[in-house]
Enzyme design. Sequence first.
Site, PDB file in Angstrom:
ATOM      1  N   HIS A 130      47.157  75.782  26.713  1.00 44.83           N
ATOM      2  CA  HIS A 130      46.060  75.046  25.550  1.00 44.83           C
ATOM      3  C   HIS A 130      46.192  76.804  24.944  1.00 44.83           C
ATOM      4  O   HIS A 130      45.935  76.995  23.297  1.00 44.83           O
ATOM      5  CB  HIS A 130      44.606  74.935  25.716  1.00 44.83           C
ATOM      6  CG  HIS A 130      45.182  74.113  25.998  1.00 44.83           C
ATOM      7  ND1 HIS A 130      45.215  72.281  24.794  1.00 44.83           N
ATOM      8  CD2 HIS A 130      44.950  72.752  26.940  1.00 44.83           C
ATOM      9  CE1 HIS A 130      45.391  71.309  25.408  1.00 44.83           C
ATOM     10  NE2 HIS A 130      44.610  71.883  26.684  1.00 44.83           N
ATOM     11  N   HIS A 190      48.337  74.252  32.926  1.00 49.01           N
ATOM     12  CA  HIS A 190      48.064  73.159  31.727  1.00 49.01           C
ATOM     13  C   HIS A 190      46.821  74.362  30.504  1.00 49.01           C
ATOM     14  O   HIS A 190      46.896  74.280  29.497  1.00 49.01           O
ATOM     15  CB  HIS A 190      47.453  72.145  32.217  1.00 49.01           C
ATOM     16  CG  HIS A 190      46.708  71.413  31.318  1.00 49.01           C
ATOM     17  ND1 HIS A 190      47.809  70.333  31.102  1.00 49.01           N
ATOM     18  CD2 HIS A 190      46.241  71.218  30.582  1.00 49.01           C
ATOM     19  CE1 HIS A 190      47.255  69.392  29.771  1.00 49.01           C
ATOM     20  NE2 HIS A 190      45.610  69.798  29.231  1.00 49.01           N
ATOM     21  N   GLU A 191      45.713  74.195  31.762  1.00 48.32           N
ATOM     22  CA  GLU A 191      44.538  74.642  30.541  1.00 48.32           C
ATOM     23  C   GLU A 191      45.156  76.632  29.726  1.00 48.32           C
ATOM     24  O   GLU A 191      44.370  76.325  28.540  1.00 48.32           O
ATOM     25  CB  GLU A 191      43.068  75.165  31.206  1.00 48.32           C
ATOM     26  CG  GLU A 191      42.921  73.891  31.590  1.00 48.32           C
ATOM     27  CD  GLU A 191      42.509  72.485  30.226  1.00 48.32           C
ATOM     28  OE1 GLU A 191      42.308  72.873  29.538  1.00 48.32           O
ATOM     29  OE2 GLU A 191      42.932  71.723  30.791  1.00 48.32           O
ATOM     30  N   GLN A 238      40.104  73.343  22.892  1.00 48.79           N
ATOM     31  CA  GLN A 238      39.637  71.736  22.160  1.00 48.79           C
ATOM     32  C   GLN A 238      38.531  70.996  21.737  1.00 48.79           C
ATOM     33  O   GLN A 238      38.203  70.047  21.366  1.00 48.79           O
ATOM     34  CB  GLN A 238      40.191  71.250  23.790  1.00 48.79           C
ATOM     35  CG  GLN A 238      41.450  71.741  24.122  1.00 48.79           C
ATOM     36  CD  GLN A 238      41.491  70.862  25.765  1.00 48.79           C
ATOM     37  OE1 GLN A 238      41.353  71.604  26.772  1.00 48.79           O
ATOM     38  NE2 GLN A 238      41.603  68.782  25.574  1.00 48.79           N
ATOM     39  N   GLY A 274      40.184  69.723  33.597  1.00 49.22           N
ATOM     40  CA  GLY A 274      39.684  71.359  32.595  1.00 49.22           C
ATOM     41  C   GLY A 274      39.353  70.976  31.107  1.00 49.22           C
ATOM     42  O   GLY A 274      39.816  70.025  30.939  1.00 49.22           O
ATOM     43  N   CYS A 315      45.679  64.634  29.166  1.00 50.41           N
ATOM     44  CA  CYS A 315      45.120  66.314  28.245  1.00 50.41           C
ATOM     45  C   CYS A 315      43.877  65.064  27.619  1.00 50.41           C
ATOM     46  O   CYS A 315      44.300  64.108  27.420  1.00 50.41           O
ATOM     47  CB  CYS A 315      46.324  66.578  27.862  1.00 50.41           C
ATOM     48  SG  CYS A 315      45.161  67.829  26.304  1.00 50.41           S
ATOM     49  N   LEU A 316      42.652  65.735  27.260  1.00 54.84           N
ATOM     50  CA  LEU A 316      41.962  65.498  26.734  1.00 54.84           C
ATOM     51  C   LEU A 316      41.980  65.312  25.110  1.00 54.84           C
ATOM     52  O   LEU A 316      41.211  64.282  24.518  1.00 54.84           O
ATOM     53  CB  LEU A 316      40.198  66.012  26.969  1.00 54.84           C
ATOM     54  CG  LEU A 316      39.941  66.029  28.766  1.00 54.84           C
ATOM     55  CD1 LEU A 316      38.702  66.607  29.114  1.00 54.84           C
ATOM     56  CD2 LEU A 316      39.084  64.392  29.034  1.00 54.84           C
TER      57      LEU A 316
END
Length: 154
Positions: free
Chosen positions: A134, A130-131, A51, A46, A88-89
């Site tokens: 963000h 999670h997304e 991000q 995701g 997380c990226l």
Amino acid sequence: MAIRNIRVEEDEILRKKCKEVKEVTERTRTLIDDMLDTMYEAEGVGLAAPQVGILKRIVVIDVGEGPYVLINPRITKVEGEQVGDEGCLSLPGKVAVVPRPYKVTCVAYDEDMEEYEIEAEDLFARAICHELDHLEGILYIDKATEPVRMVTEE
Ligand code: NI
């Protein structure tokens, strides 16, 4: 299509609240394509627009069931609980235990601004939670119930 730079760690853009998308322009479509490319290149499941430095309410997710594009998403129902590791990226090399609902219902718009509903379970539900966080400037470490661990890459 292009790979965009993923914002990491203390970048303050990750802590800002994103704005609603009013219309999908050519520029928005390019952003979405780039987000998908960037997510696949980084082997993530995701990615949220902040991000890549864009404060818009756009998320892409693919937990192995094909790509989903979520514009102005909102969770309308949650059920159950799952407790597990999350990464997380934007926080490379780290994981932590985060409790999430087991099942979520999410309403979003697609790239044609058509409203649709997703019923997601397990990893897909976790990715949605999670997304969407963000988009509010929330990172999973804010919700972790155990200390963040470093993972070593093989
Ligand atoms: Ni993330």
